[in-house]
Write a protein that holds these residues in place. Structure first.
Motif, mmCIF file in Angstrom:
data_model
loop_
_atom_site.group_PDB
_atom_site.id
_atom_site.type_symbol
_atom_site.label_atom_id
_atom_site.label_comp_id
_atom_site.label_asym_id
_atom_site.label_seq_id
_atom_site.Cartn_x
_atom_site.Cartn_y
_atom_site.Cartn_z
ATOM 1 N N LEU A 100 0.733 -1.285 -0.080
ATOM 2 C CA LEU A 100 0.001 -0.028 0.073
ATOM 3 C C LEU A 100 0.899 1.288 0.096
ATOM 4 N N LEU A 101 1.920 1.263 0.768
ATOM 5 C CA LEU A 101 2.952 2.293 0.789
ATOM 6 C C LEU A 101 3.541 2.661 -0.586
ATOM 7 N N GLU A 102 3.768 1.598 -1.191
ATOM 8 C CA GLU A 102 4.348 1.469 -2.619
ATOM 9 C C GLU A 102 3.345 2.330 -3.892
ATOM 10 N N LYS A 103 2.005 1.966 -3.349
ATOM 11 C CA LYS A 103 0.935 2.110 -4.488
ATOM 12 C C LYS A 103 0.329 3.630 -4.234
ATOM 13 N N THR A 104 0.265 3.899 -3.025
ATOM 14 C CA THR A 104 -0.417 5.182 -2.596
ATOM 15 C C THR A 104 0.544 6.268 -1.774
ATOM 16 N N ASP A 105 -0.029 7.511 -1.472
ATOM 17 C CA ASP A 105 0.829 8.426 -0.726
ATOM 18 C C ASP A 105 0.420 8.265 0.765
ATOM 19 N N ILE A 106 0.157 7.012 1.220
ATOM 20 C CA ILE A 106 -0.322 6.955 2.723
ATOM 21 C C ILE A 106 1.083 6.741 3.352
ATOM 22 N N GLU A 107 1.140 7.067 4.667
ATOM 23 C CA GLU A 107 2.060 6.930 5.510
ATOM 24 C C GLU A 107 1.934 5.821 6.692
ATOM 25 N N LEU A 108 3.015 5.232 6.856
ATOM 26 C CA LEU A 108 2.796 4.255 8.058
ATOM 27 C C LEU A 108 3.188 4.878 9.421
ATOM 28 N N SER A 109 2.446 4.685 10.344
ATOM 29 C CA SER A 109 2.286 4.757 11.518
ATOM 30 C C SER A 109 3.782 4.066 12.338
ATOM 31 N N VAL A 110 4.814 4.849 12.823
ATOM 32 C CA VAL A 110 5.873 4.213 13.481
ATOM 33 C C VAL A 110 5.599 4.059 14.984
ATOM 34 N N SER A 111 5.723 2.990 15.592
ATOM 35 C CA SER A 111 5.429 2.815 16.925
ATOM 36 C C SER A 111 6.716 3.105 17.907
ATOM 37 N N MET A 112 6.553 3.166 19.051
ATOM 38 C CA MET A 112 7.592 3.325 20.003
ATOM 39 C C MET A 112 7.707 1.986 20.934
ATOM 40 N N THR A 113 9.049 1.617 21.410
ATOM 41 C CA THR A 113 9.220 0.539 21.962
ATOM 42 C C THR A 113 10.295 0.591 22.825
ATOM 43 N N THR A 114 10.323 -0.217 23.878
ATOM 44 C CA THR A 114 11.451 -0.313 24.873
ATOM 45 C C THR A 114 12.243 -1.513 24.642
ATOM 46 N N ARG A 115 12.103 -2.161 23.623
ATOM 47 C CA ARG A 115 13.091 -3.359 23.233
ATOM 48 C C ARG A 115 14.105 -2.620 22.372
ATOM 49 N N SER A 116 15.058 -3.350 22.311
ATOM 50 C CA SER A 116 16.584 -3.097 21.526
ATOM 51 C C SER A 116 16.370 -3.346 20.193
ATOM 52 N N PRO A 117 16.954 -2.481 19.563
ATOM 53 C CA PRO A 117 16.802 -2.615 17.894
ATOM 54 C C PRO A 117 17.373 -3.995 17.475
ATOM 55 N N ARG A 118 16.826 -4.645 16.513
ATOM 56 C CA ARG A 118 17.247 -5.954 16.073
ATOM 57 C C ARG A 118 18.347 -5.432 14.548
ATOM 58 N N PRO A 119 19.126 -6.383 14.192
ATOM 59 C CA PRO A 119 20.054 -5.967 13.080
ATOM 60 C C PRO A 119 19.187 -5.772 12.078
ATOM 61 N N GLY A 120 19.695 -4.515 11.652
ATOM 62 C CA GLY A 120 19.078 -3.805 10.267
ATOM 63 C C GLY A 120 17.831 -3.068 10.559
ATOM 64 N N GLU A 121 17.402 -2.819 11.800
ATOM 65 C CA GLU A 121 16.333 -1.796 12.253
ATOM 66 C C GLU A 121 16.890 -0.517 12.408
ATOM 67 N N LYS A 122 16.238 0.511 11.968
ATOM 68 C CA LYS A 122 16.501 1.994 12.170
ATOM 69 C C LYS A 122 15.742 2.703 12.756
ATOM 70 N N GLU A 123 16.190 3.517 13.822
ATOM 71 C CA GLU A 123 15.430 4.374 14.512
ATOM 72 C C GLU A 123 14.727 5.283 13.649
ATOM 73 N N GLY A 124 13.279 5.482 13.980
ATOM 74 C CA GLY A 124 12.255 6.294 13.391
ATOM 75 C C GLY A 124 11.782 5.743 11.843
ATOM 76 N N LYS A 125 12.276 4.589 11.721
ATOM 77 C CA LYS A 125 11.788 3.925 10.438
ATOM 78 C C LYS A 125 10.917 2.669 10.802
ATOM 79 N N ASN A 126 11.744 1.963 11.682
ATOM 80 C CA ASN A 126 11.018 0.611 12.244
ATOM 81 C C ASN A 126 10.479 0.806 13.540
ATOM 82 N N TYR A 127 11.135 1.525 14.287
ATOM 83 C CA TYR A 127 10.597 2.106 15.740
ATOM 84 C C TYR A 127 11.301 3.128 16.218
ATOM 85 N N PHE A 128 10.651 3.778 17.074
ATOM 86 C CA PHE A 128 11.504 4.763 18.073
ATOM 87 C C PHE A 128 11.675 3.934 19.114
#
Length: 202
Positions: free
Chosen positions: A24-52
């Motif tokens: 849907l993100l590729e097909k439309t102008d809609i934006e994905l809501s990014v969640s906040m979490t207390t867990r540690s980032p996993r390999p490849g995850e980026k701050e503000g893109k996958n989670y805060f």
């Protein structure tokens, strides 16, 4: 400028809601809501893109200030949808999609009743079993537990505005995109403002 709309997409594990939102993100102008979490980032995850990624103290501070549309504690970590970020995007006229579980969607129904709620269903239980088995990360007991959970989750379908059966992914994405388009033609406050403007122009 018209306000953006909040679309909440949820459904059972394996129904394909994540894939639908990604396409849907590729097909439309809609934006994905990014969640906040207390867990540690996993390999490849980026701050503000996958989670805060935040410390537990910061999360609880936001929670205390009623700063989440919804939140949950899962396996010892907190996850939440920051209210101010989503509302700012909506005020800026951007549509936002939130991919979330059923319990989170029900919380949002209380905190933001203007949201549009879309339930994603698998075409059959046998197809759902096949999809979960295909991940290769679940035991037979886990799979049976998830299928049992699915039957409980579908009992909440009357809390949703739309239902999309994900049999063929592109068709399901097109249906969700059509819902987004149709919702922008719904009679709303913006339309009444436009009609008031017509009167001023007379």
């Amino acid at each position: 400028m018209s306000k953006g709309l909040l679309f909440v997409v949820s459904g059972p594990s394996g129904a394909g809601k994540g894939t639908i939102c990604k396409k849907l993100l590729e097909k439309t102008d809609i934006e994905l809501s990014v969640s906040m979490t207390t867990r540690s980032p996993r390999p490849g995850e980026k701050e503000g893109k996958n989670y805060f990624f935040v410390p537990k103290e910061k999360f609880l501070e936001v929670l205390h200030d009623n700063g989440f549309l919804e939140y949950a504690k899962v396996y010892g970590n907190y996850y939440g949808t920051p209210k101010d970020i989503v509302l700012k995007k909506l005020d800026d006229g951007k549509d936002v999609v939130l991919e979330i579980d059923i319990q989170g969607a029900l919380q949002i129904r209380d905190s933001y009743p203007k949201g549009i709620f879309i339930f994603i269903l698998p075409p059959s239980m046998s197809e759902l079993r096949k999809r979960i088995t295909g991940r290769g990360s679940e035991t037979e007991d886990d799979i049976n537990l998830r299928l049992g959970e699915t039957l409980k989750e579908v009992s909440y379908i009357d809390k949703y505005d739309y239902c999309v059966i994900n049999g063929e992914i592109d068709e399901a994405v097109n249906r969700v995109a059509a819902i987004i388009k149709a919702e922008h033609s719904r009679v709303s406050e913006d339309i009444y403002k436009l009609i008031a403007k017509y009167k001023e122009e007379m």
